[in-house]
Design an enzyme around this catalytic site. Structure first.
Site, short mmCIF file in Angstrom:
data_model
loop_
_atom_site.label_atom_id
_atom_site.label_comp_id
_atom_site.label_asym_id
_atom_site.label_seq_id
_atom_site.Cartn_x
_atom_site.Cartn_y
_atom_site.Cartn_z
N LYS A 11 1.00 -1.30 0.24
CA LYS A 11 0.36 -0.09 -0.29
C LYS A 11 0.56 1.34 0.01
O LYS A 11 2.19 1.30 0.17
CB LYS A 11 -1.28 -0.06 0.82
CG LYS A 11 -1.58 -1.20 1.38
CD LYS A 11 -2.73 -0.97 2.05
CE LYS A 11 -4.18 -1.96 2.26
NZ LYS A 11 -5.04 -2.33 3.37
N TYR A 51 -12.64 -1.61 -3.35
CA TYR A 51 -13.26 -1.75 -2.16
C TYR A 51 -14.86 -1.19 -1.79
O TYR A 51 -15.35 -1.06 -1.18
CB TYR A 51 -12.37 -0.83 -1.10
CG TYR A 51 -11.10 -1.17 -1.04
CD1 TYR A 51 -10.96 -2.45 -0.43
CD2 TYR A 51 -10.08 -0.68 -1.07
CE1 TYR A 51 -9.13 -3.01 0.37
CE2 TYR A 51 -8.05 -1.17 -1.23
CZ TYR A 51 -8.40 -1.93 -0.37
OH TYR A 51 -7.47 -2.62 0.25
N PHE A 59 -15.05 4.05 7.41
CA PHE A 59 -13.73 4.59 7.23
C PHE A 59 -13.91 4.84 5.17
O PHE A 59 -12.23 4.48 5.25
CB PHE A 59 -13.26 3.62 7.60
CG PHE A 59 -13.02 2.08 7.18
CD1 PHE A 59 -12.70 1.67 6.06
CD2 PHE A 59 -13.45 1.11 8.58
CE1 PHE A 59 -13.07 -0.24 5.91
CE2 PHE A 59 -14.15 0.25 7.64
CZ PHE A 59 -13.62 -0.99 6.66
N ARG A 87 -2.33 -14.42 5.14
CA ARG A 87 -3.16 -13.66 6.02
C ARG A 87 -2.36 -14.30 7.17
O ARG A 87 -1.94 -13.05 7.93
CB ARG A 87 -5.00 -13.77 6.19
CG ARG A 87 -5.66 -13.80 4.53
CD ARG A 87 -5.97 -12.73 4.78
NE ARG A 87 -6.92 -11.86 5.50
CZ ARG A 87 -7.68 -10.94 5.63
NH1 ARG A 87 -7.47 -9.97 4.45
NH2 ARG A 87 -8.71 -10.26 6.17
N THR A 93 -5.47 -6.98 10.71
CA THR A 93 -5.84 -5.46 10.19
C THR A 93 -5.02 -3.99 10.90
O THR A 93 -5.01 -3.40 9.99
CB THR A 93 -7.55 -5.14 10.37
OG1 THR A 93 -8.32 -6.75 9.18
CG2 THR A 93 -7.43 -4.08 9.25
N ARG A 104 2.42 -6.68 9.12
CA ARG A 104 1.81 -5.36 9.00
C ARG A 104 1.93 -4.88 10.56
O ARG A 104 2.64 -4.18 11.34
CB ARG A 104 0.26 -5.62 8.93
CG ARG A 104 -0.28 -5.05 8.22
CD ARG A 104 -1.85 -6.10 7.94
NE ARG A 104 -2.53 -5.75 6.86
CZ ARG A 104 -4.06 -5.97 6.75
NH1 ARG A 104 -4.11 -7.54 7.82
NH2 ARG A 104 -4.74 -5.74 5.38
N ASN A 114 -2.23 0.81 6.62
CA ASN A 114 -1.30 -0.76 7.20
C ASN A 114 -0.40 -1.84 6.64
O ASN A 114 -0.60 -3.14 6.58
CB ASN A 114 -2.67 -1.85 7.92
CG ASN A 114 -3.81 -1.88 6.74
OD1 ASN A 114 -3.86 -1.86 6.14
ND2 ASN A 114 -5.18 -3.12 7.33
N HIS A 117 -1.58 -5.60 1.23
CA HIS A 117 -3.84 -5.95 1.32
C HIS A 117 -3.45 -7.65 1.53
O HIS A 117 -2.11 -8.10 0.56
CB HIS A 117 -4.23 -5.70 -0.05
CG HIS A 117 -5.47 -6.04 -0.42
ND1 HIS A 117 -6.63 -5.99 -0.08
CD2 HIS A 117 -5.80 -6.52 -1.42
CE1 HIS A 117 -7.30 -6.98 -0.72
NE2 HIS A 117 -6.68 -7.69 -1.04
N GLU A 128 -9.78 -9.96 -7.27
CA GLU A 128 -8.71 -8.89 -7.05
C GLU A 128 -7.66 -8.76 -8.53
O GLU A 128 -7.56 -7.89 -8.80
CB GLU A 128 -8.05 -9.21 -5.95
CG GLU A 128 -9.78 -8.48 -5.12
CD GLU A 128 -9.57 -9.03 -3.62
OE1 GLU A 128 -9.71 -8.64 -2.84
OE2 GLU A 128 -8.22 -9.24 -3.04
P1 GDP Z 1 -8.13 -6.85 5.61
O1 GDP Z 1 -8.54 -7.88 5.18
O2 GDP Z 1 -7.18 -7.25 6.75
O3 GDP Z 1 -7.10 -5.31 4.96
O4 GDP Z 1 -9.60 -5.21 6.64
P2 GDP Z 1 -10.54 -5.20 5.97
O5 GDP Z 1 -11.72 -6.05 4.93
O6 GDP Z 1 -11.85 -5.29 6.98
O7 GDP Z 1 -10.49 -3.59 5.44
C1 GDP Z 1 -10.20 -3.49 4.15
C2 GDP Z 1 -8.79 -2.17 4.83
O8 GDP Z 1 -9.90 -1.38 4.77
C3 GDP Z 1 -7.81 -2.66 5.31
O9 GDP Z 1 -7.08 -2.90 5.25
C4 GDP Z 1 -7.81 -1.39 6.32
O10 GDP Z 1 -6.80 -0.02 5.40
C5 GDP Z 1 -8.92 -0.53 6.23
N1 GDP Z 1 -9.30 -0.31 7.63
C6 GDP Z 1 -10.38 -1.07 7.66
N2 GDP Z 1 -10.72 -1.22 9.23
C7 GDP Z 1 -10.82 -0.43 9.03
C8 GDP Z 1 -10.85 1.54 10.40
O11 GDP Z 1 -11.36 0.99 11.16
N3 GDP Z 1 -10.14 2.81 9.61
C9 GDP Z 1 -9.58 2.49 8.74
N4 GDP Z 1 -9.26 4.61 8.86
N5 GDP Z 1 -9.42 2.10 7.61
C10 GDP Z 1 -9.57 1.13 7.93
#
Ligand code: GDP
Length: 140
Positions: A11, A51, A59, A87, A93, A104, A114, A117, A128
């Protein structure tokens, strides 16, 4: 169909902070083979589409702004059990909850920024990967 492939992005935060090389090294050391890779930048529209599943979450706008804020490295990785193993390699996350030594834990700065992805299912890995790469850009 289980493909033994996953899709990743380094990222914009990790690119800005100079971690491309270290992250790719850790990915390779964990046994993943790169079958497609590009250095690119997502427009707001493309980041929003990637996304789309998060549209409506608090967010979402921040996520789209962040993911289009600078270049990324996009890649398709191959390994047995790729989705789950990747993962595990990247960690939770929220970097505060990510296991020690995970990508991470080492390189993320916040739950939003973070570092990497990783696809969450074989189906999404396929969707994707196809979002970013044409068939001619994938080297099996
Ligand atoms: P991942 O599968 O671990 O990437 O997590 P998710 O699919 O839940 O979320 C996708 C992406 O959205 C995450 O990797 C973060 O970059 C972002 N994200 C998720 N939760 C939050 C949050 O609570 N706040 C913010 N600012 N970004 C978030």
């Amino acid at each position: 169909m289980a493909t033994n492939r996953t899709f990743t992005m380094i990222k914009p935060d990790a690119v800005r902070n100079g971690h491309i090389g270290a992250i790719l090294e850790q990915i390779n050391a964990a046994g993943f083979r790169i079958v497609a890779m590009k250095y690119t930048r997502l427009s707001q529209e493309k980041a929003g589409a990637f996304y789309a599943v998060h549209r409506g979450r608090p967010f979402y706008d921040e996520l789209v702004d962040f993911m289009s804020s600078g270049p990324i490295v996009a890649a398709i990785l191959e390994k047995e059990n790729a989705v789950a193993d990747f993962r595990t390699l990247i960690g939770a996350t929220n970097p505060e909850e990510a296991a020690e030594g995970t990508i991470r834990a080492k390189y993320a700065t916040s739950i939003g920024e973070n570092a990497v992805h990783g696809s969450d299912s074989d189906e999404n890995a396929d969707i994707e990967g196809s979002f970013h790469f044409a068939g001619t850009e994938i080297f099996a």
